[in-house]
Design an enzyme around this catalytic site. Structure first.
Site, PDB file in Angstrom:
ATOM      1  N   ASP A   1      32.555  13.658  61.119  1.00 58.31           N
ATOM      2  CA  ASP A   1      32.061  14.770  61.930  1.00 58.31           C
ATOM      3  C   ASP A   1      32.234  16.070  61.137  1.00 58.31           C
ATOM      4  O   ASP A   1      33.353  16.429  60.765  1.00 58.31           O
ATOM      5  CB  ASP A   1      32.899  14.810  63.216  1.00 58.31           C
ATOM      6  CG  ASP A   1      32.469  15.905  64.173  1.00 58.31           C
ATOM      7  OD1 ASP A   1      31.703  16.807  63.775  1.00 58.31           O
ATOM      8  OD2 ASP A   1      32.928  15.856  65.332  1.00 58.31           O
TER       9      ASP A   1
ATOM     10  N   ASN B   1      17.667  25.433  64.136  1.00 58.46           N
ATOM     11  CA  ASN B   1      16.217  25.612  64.286  1.00 58.46           C
ATOM     12  C   ASN B   1      15.943  27.103  64.157  1.00 58.46           C
ATOM     13  O   ASN B   1      16.874  27.911  64.139  1.00 58.46           O
ATOM     14  CB  ASN B   1      15.710  25.039  65.611  1.00 58.46           C
ATOM     15  CG  ASN B   1      16.365  25.707  66.797  1.00 58.46           C
ATOM     16  OD1 ASN B   1      16.194  26.904  67.025  1.00 58.46           O
ATOM     17  ND2 ASN B   1      17.154  24.945  67.548  1.00 58.46           N
TER      18      ASN B   1
ATOM     19  N   GLY C   1      22.172  17.745  68.490  1.00 56.66           N
ATOM     20  CA  GLY C   1      22.632  17.217  67.211  1.00 56.66           C
ATOM     21  C   GLY C   1      23.806  17.990  66.628  1.00 56.66           C
ATOM     22  O   GLY C   1      24.716  18.418  67.340  1.00 56.66           O
ATOM     23  N   VAL C   2      23.770  18.174  65.331  1.00 57.38           N
ATOM     24  CA  VAL C   2      24.875  18.822  64.638  1.00 57.38           C
ATOM     25  C   VAL C   2      24.966  20.302  65.054  1.00 57.38           C
ATOM     26  O   VAL C   2      26.061  20.869  65.136  1.00 57.38           O
ATOM     27  CB  VAL C   2      24.733  18.619  63.104  1.00 57.38           C
ATOM     28  CG1 VAL C   2      23.639  19.439  62.502  1.00 57.38           C
ATOM     29  CG2 VAL C   2      26.047  18.858  62.403  1.00 57.38           C
ATOM     30  N   ASP C   3      23.839  20.889  65.353  1.00 57.01           N
ATOM     31  CA  ASP C   3      23.792  22.283  65.823  1.00 57.01           C
ATOM     32  C   ASP C   3      24.602  22.437  67.115  1.00 57.01           C
ATOM     33  O   ASP C   3      25.472  23.321  67.240  1.00 57.01           O
ATOM     34  CB  ASP C   3      22.308  22.636  66.066  1.00 57.01           C
ATOM     35  CG  ASP C   3      22.049  24.128  66.219  1.00 57.01           C
ATOM     36  OD1 ASP C   3      22.984  24.923  66.033  1.00 57.01           O
ATOM     37  OD2 ASP C   3      20.890  24.485  66.535  1.00 57.01           O
TER      38      ASP C   3
ATOM     39  N   SER D   1      17.651  17.629  58.601  1.00 57.03           N
ATOM     40  CA  SER D   1      16.330  17.098  59.008  1.00 57.03           C
ATOM     41  C   SER D   1      16.293  15.600  59.311  1.00 57.03           C
ATOM     42  O   SER D   1      15.222  15.083  59.619  1.00 57.03           O
ATOM     43  CB  SER D   1      15.233  17.410  57.971  1.00 57.03           C
ATOM     44  OG  SER D   1      14.862  18.767  58.021  1.00 57.03           O
ATOM     45  N   THR D   2      17.431  14.896  59.210  1.00 54.61           N
ATOM     46  CA  THR D   2      17.354  13.435  59.387  1.00 54.61           C
ATOM     47  C   THR D   2      17.584  12.966  60.820  1.00 54.61           C
ATOM     48  O   THR D   2      17.609  11.761  61.085  1.00 54.61           O
ATOM     49  CB  THR D   2      18.357  12.703  58.469  1.00 54.61           C
ATOM     50  OG1 THR D   2      19.694  13.070  58.855  1.00 54.61           O
ATOM     51  CG2 THR D   2      18.132  13.061  57.014  1.00 54.61           C
ATOM     52  N   GLY D   3      17.765  13.913  61.741  1.00 45.72           N
ATOM     53  CA  GLY D   3      17.959  13.540  63.146  1.00 45.72           C
ATOM     54  C   GLY D   3      16.700  13.822  63.937  1.00 45.72           C
ATOM     55  O   GLY D   3      15.673  13.153  63.772  1.00 45.72           O
TER      56      GLY D   3
ATOM     57  N   TYR E   1      14.542  15.963  63.537  1.00 42.61           N
ATOM     58  CA  TYR E   1      13.388  16.294  62.687  1.00 42.61           C
ATOM     59  C   TYR E   1      12.852  15.103  61.891  1.00 42.61           C
ATOM     60  O   TYR E   1      11.914  15.239  61.111  1.00 42.61           O
ATOM     61  CB  TYR E   1      13.718  17.475  61.775  1.00 42.61           C
ATOM     62  CG  TYR E   1      13.753  18.824  62.480  1.00 42.61           C
ATOM     63  CD1 TYR E   1      13.411  18.950  63.830  1.00 42.61           C
ATOM     64  CD2 TYR E   1      14.131  19.978  61.798  1.00 42.61           C
ATOM     65  CE1 TYR E   1      13.451  20.181  64.471  1.00 42.61           C
ATOM     66  CE2 TYR E   1      14.162  21.223  62.434  1.00 42.61           C
ATOM     67  CZ  TYR E   1      13.831  21.315  63.767  1.00 42.61           C
ATOM     68  OH  TYR E   1      13.871  22.539  64.391  1.00 42.61           O
TER      69      TYR E   1
HETATM   70  N1  AR6 Z   1      28.604  15.886  61.969  1.00 40.76           N
HETATM   71  C1  AR6 Z   1      27.824  15.486  60.952  1.00 40.76           C
HETATM   72  N2  AR6 Z   1      26.551  15.074  61.108  1.00 40.76           N
HETATM   73  C2  AR6 Z   1      26.054  15.062  62.370  1.00 40.76           C
HETATM   74  C3  AR6 Z   1      26.803  15.467  63.501  1.00 40.76           C
HETATM   75  C4  AR6 Z   1      28.143  15.898  63.261  1.00 40.76           C
HETATM   76  N3  AR6 Z   1      28.936  16.310  64.248  1.00 40.76           N
HETATM   77  N4  AR6 Z   1      26.014  15.339  64.600  1.00 40.76           N
HETATM   78  C5  AR6 Z   1      24.826  14.853  64.183  1.00 40.76           C
HETATM   79  N5  AR6 Z   1      24.841  14.674  62.839  1.00 40.76           N
HETATM   80  P1  AR6 Z   1      20.101  16.814  63.703  1.00 40.76           P
HETATM   81  P2  AR6 Z   1      17.761  17.955  62.308  1.00 40.76           P
HETATM   82  C6  AR6 Z   1      23.797  14.180  61.928  1.00 40.76           C
HETATM   83  O1  AR6 Z   1      19.234  16.226  64.742  1.00 40.76           O
HETATM   84  O2  AR6 Z   1      17.165  16.608  62.160  1.00 40.76           O
HETATM   85  C7  AR6 Z   1      18.869  20.439  66.670  1.00 40.76           C
HETATM   86  O3  AR6 Z   1      18.569  20.386  68.017  1.00 40.76           O
HETATM   87  C8  AR6 Z   1      22.684  13.335  62.510  1.00 40.76           C
HETATM   88  O4  AR6 Z   1      23.116  11.985  62.646  1.00 40.76           O
HETATM   89  O5  AR6 Z   1      21.363  17.459  64.115  1.00 40.76           O
HETATM   90  O6  AR6 Z   1      17.780  18.877  61.126  1.00 40.76           O
HETATM   91  C9  AR6 Z   1      18.544  21.785  66.043  1.00 40.76           C
HETATM   92  O7  AR6 Z   1      18.752  22.846  66.951  1.00 40.76           O
HETATM   93  C10 AR6 Z   1      21.622  13.492  61.438  1.00 40.76           C
HETATM   94  O8  AR6 Z   1      21.834  12.571  60.376  1.00 40.76           O
HETATM   95  O9  AR6 Z   1      19.289  17.939  62.829  1.00 40.76           O
HETATM   96  C11 AR6 Z   1      17.110  21.642  65.678  1.00 40.76           C
HETATM   97  O10 AR6 Z   1      16.271  21.886  66.780  1.00 40.76           O
HETATM   98  C12 AR6 Z   1      21.850  14.894  60.902  1.00 40.76           C
HETATM   99  O11 AR6 Z   1      23.129  15.303  61.402  1.00 40.76           O
HETATM  100  C13 AR6 Z   1      16.997  20.190  65.280  1.00 40.76           C
HETATM  101  O12 AR6 Z   1      18.028  19.512  65.983  1.00 40.76           O
HETATM  102  C14 AR6 Z   1      20.813  15.901  61.316  1.00 40.76           C
HETATM  103  O13 AR6 Z   1      20.403  15.661  62.657  1.00 40.76           O
HETATM  104  C15 AR6 Z   1      17.215  19.983  63.813  1.00 40.76           C
HETATM  105  O14 AR6 Z   1      16.986  18.649  63.498  1.00 40.76           O
END
Ligand code: AR6
Length: 169
Positions: free
Chosen positions: A10, A24, A32-34, A122-124, A126
């Site tokens: 994490d 975003n 997600g991570v945000d 971008s791997t979640g 997006y």
């Molecule tokens: N620690 C590390 N990695 C994480 C965590 C964490 N706590 N939580 C999720 N991930 P994403 P995106 C991974 O969707 O694709 C948001 O709503 C997750 O498994 O967080 O860039 C923003 O506000 C994945 O591999 O980001 C934007 O709207 C990676 O983090 C949008 O999502 C990225 O997944 C951005 O999408």
């Protein structure tokens, strides 16, 4: 020389100078991570993001760019927010994804950060394919000219960790 470390876990639990957020363009939070960074970091981060929106970033943060705020209650000094591209099968957006890593490191240099943790941008939500995203991320960091001493990729699950490990070796 920048060392690259891989950790499965994490990103909000990392102790580093700067934690990169896959945000975003609104800068006002999301899932997600945000969501995790804002939850654990507390309201100070969002407060500063709102100020950015009220000032220089009235139209939001463009894809591929990065901007820093406080890290609030996180074990870091700064959060660097960057906006990854939404994956498209018909358009090559790898340059924008590489730019996220490059720009985040440029901001880290401006701040004087020496250790920086990145998620797999971008791997979640997006939907960027993991293998492509891992190649772009690792290659962008390797090619960057930066004073950052350690880049730590913090991968949430086994699949992401394996994809980054494969590219690194
Ligand atoms: N620690 C590390 N990695 C994480 C965590 C964490 N706590 N939580 C999720 N991930 P994403 P995106 C991974 O969707 O694709 C948001 O709503 C997750 O498994 O967080 O860039 C923003 O506000 C994945 O591999 O980001 C934007 O709207 C990676 O983090 C949008 O999502 C990225 O997944 C951005 O999408």
């Amino acid at each position: 020389m920048t060392t690259i470390e891989l950790v499965q876990g994490d990103i909000t639990r990392q102790r580093v100078d700067a934690i990169v957020n896959a945000a975003n363009s609104s800068l006002l939070g999301g899932g997600g991570v945000d969501g995790a960074i804002h939850r654990r970091g507390g309201p100070a981060i969002l407060e500063e993001c709102r100020k950015l929106r009220a000032g220089h970033y009235g139209k939001g943060l463009a894809t591929g760019r990065a901007v820093a705020t406080t890290a609030g209650d996180l074990d870091a000094r700064w959060v660097i927010h960057t906006v990854g591209p939404v994956f498209s099968a018909s358009e090559d957006r790898s340059g924008l994804l590489a730019s996220c890593y490059r720009e985040s490191l440029r901001i880290a240099d401006e701040l004087g950060a020496r250790t920086v943790a990145f998620p797999a941008i971008s791997t979640g939500v997006y939907r960027y394919p993991l293998e492509d995203a891992a190649r772009i991320a690792v290659d962008a960091v390797r090619a960057a000219r930066t004073d950052v001493e350690e880049v730590r990729f913090v991968l949430f699950d086994e699949r992401a960790h394996a994809a980054f490990a494969a590219r690194l070796s």
